[in-house]
Each structure stands twice: as structure tokens, then as C-alpha cells.
Write a protein that holds these residues in place. Structure first.
Motif, PDB file in Angstrom:
ATOM      1  N   PRO A  64       2.801  16.779  12.269  1.00  0.00           N
ATOM      2  CA  PRO A  64       2.939  17.314  10.972  1.00  0.00           C
ATOM      3  C   PRO A  64       2.031  16.406  10.067  1.00  0.00           C
ATOM      4  N   TRP A  65       1.567  17.026   8.953  1.00  0.00           N
ATOM      5  CA  TRP A  65       0.502  16.147   8.204  1.00  0.00           C
ATOM      6  C   TRP A  65       1.167  16.502   6.790  1.00  0.00           C
ATOM      7  N   ASN A  66       0.886  15.759   5.831  1.00  0.00           N
ATOM      8  CA  ASN A  66       1.052  15.990   4.393  1.00  0.00           C
ATOM      9  C   ASN A  66       0.045  15.582   3.620  1.00  0.00           C
ATOM     10  N   CYS A  67      -0.437  16.371   2.488  1.00  0.00           N
ATOM     11  CA  CYS A  67      -1.700  16.078   1.538  1.00  0.00           C
ATOM     12  C   CYS A  67      -0.797  15.459   0.084  1.00  0.00           C
ATOM     13  N   VAL A  68      -1.225  14.295  -0.212  1.00  0.00           N
ATOM     14  CA  VAL A  68      -1.101  13.951  -1.369  1.00  0.00           C
ATOM     15  C   VAL A  68      -2.295  13.787  -2.225  1.00  0.00           C
ATOM     16  N   GLU A  69      -2.191  14.701  -3.448  1.00  0.00           N
ATOM     17  CA  GLU A  69      -3.322  14.789  -4.528  1.00  0.00           C
ATOM     18  C   GLU A  69      -3.106  13.346  -5.439  1.00  0.00           C
ATOM     19  N   VAL A  70      -3.972  12.607  -5.322  1.00  0.00           N
ATOM     20  CA  VAL A  70      -3.981  11.417  -6.347  1.00  0.00           C
ATOM     21  C   VAL A  70      -5.050  11.504  -7.511  1.00  0.00           C
ATOM     22  N   PRO A  71      -4.462  11.620  -8.799  1.00  0.00           N
ATOM     23  CA  PRO A  71      -5.258  11.724  -9.734  1.00  0.00           C
ATOM     24  C   PRO A  71      -6.428  10.742  -9.766  1.00  0.00           C
ATOM     25  N   ALA A  72      -7.531  10.968 -10.547  1.00  0.00           N
ATOM     26  CA  ALA A  72      -8.828  10.176 -10.617  1.00  0.00           C
ATOM     27  C   ALA A  72      -8.393   9.239 -11.502  1.00  0.00           C
ATOM     28  N   SER A  73      -8.662   7.948 -11.408  1.00  0.00           N
ATOM     29  CA  SER A  73      -8.431   6.925 -12.507  1.00  0.00           C
ATOM     30  C   SER A  73      -9.619   6.490 -13.313  1.00  0.00           C
TER      31      SER A  73
END
Length: 73
Positions: A64-73
Motif C-alpha cells: 500500500p502507498w500514500n501520497c502526501v502533497e507538500v506545498p511549494a515553498s
């Protein structure tokens, strides 16, 4: 990302997680080729095929996998 536990893998298949995380994706790619989902004339990189069936099968076959959206800095 994907997290695979060495102990859990060893209990399930008698191998460490690195073998599991190498073998399962190779099996899924072969399965998708055999089913005709990843079959086109010519030479193609796997990144050129639709990733959705592959990603769904990762969940189905124990990675199983997960996706984490990281905001652009």
C-alpha cells in the motif's frame, strides 16, 4: 511513499522487505503486460503507460502507498 516492514514480510514470504518491494512491482508489470493493459507495438518505458492499474495493484498485492502533497515553498 510506501513503507514495508521487514518482520511482516519475513513472516509472510520468508524474505526481507527489499526482496518483496523488488519482486511485487516486477510481478505487477508482468501481469499488466499479460493482460494487455501495458502492451503497445514498439519499445516503451514503463513510465509511458497508464500508472493507475499499477498503483491499484500495489495496494492489492501488499504494498500500500500514500501520497502526501507538500506545498511549494
Amino acid at each position: 511513499y510506501n513503507v514495508c516492514d521487514h518482520g511482516a514480510c519475513f513472516r509472510e514470504v520468508g524474505s526481507q522487505a527489499i526482496s518483496y518491494t523488488t519482486g511485487v512491482p516486477a510481478m505487477i508489470g508482468t501481469k499488466l503486460i499479460a493482460e494487455g493493459l501495458w502492451r503497445k507495438p514498439g519499445v516503451w518505458n514503463m513510465e509511458e503507460f497508464d500508472p493507475d492499474p499499477f498503483m491499484a495493484d500495489l495496494n492489492r498485492f501488499g504494498l500500500p502507498w500514500n501520497c502526501v502533497e507538500v506545498p511549494a515553498s
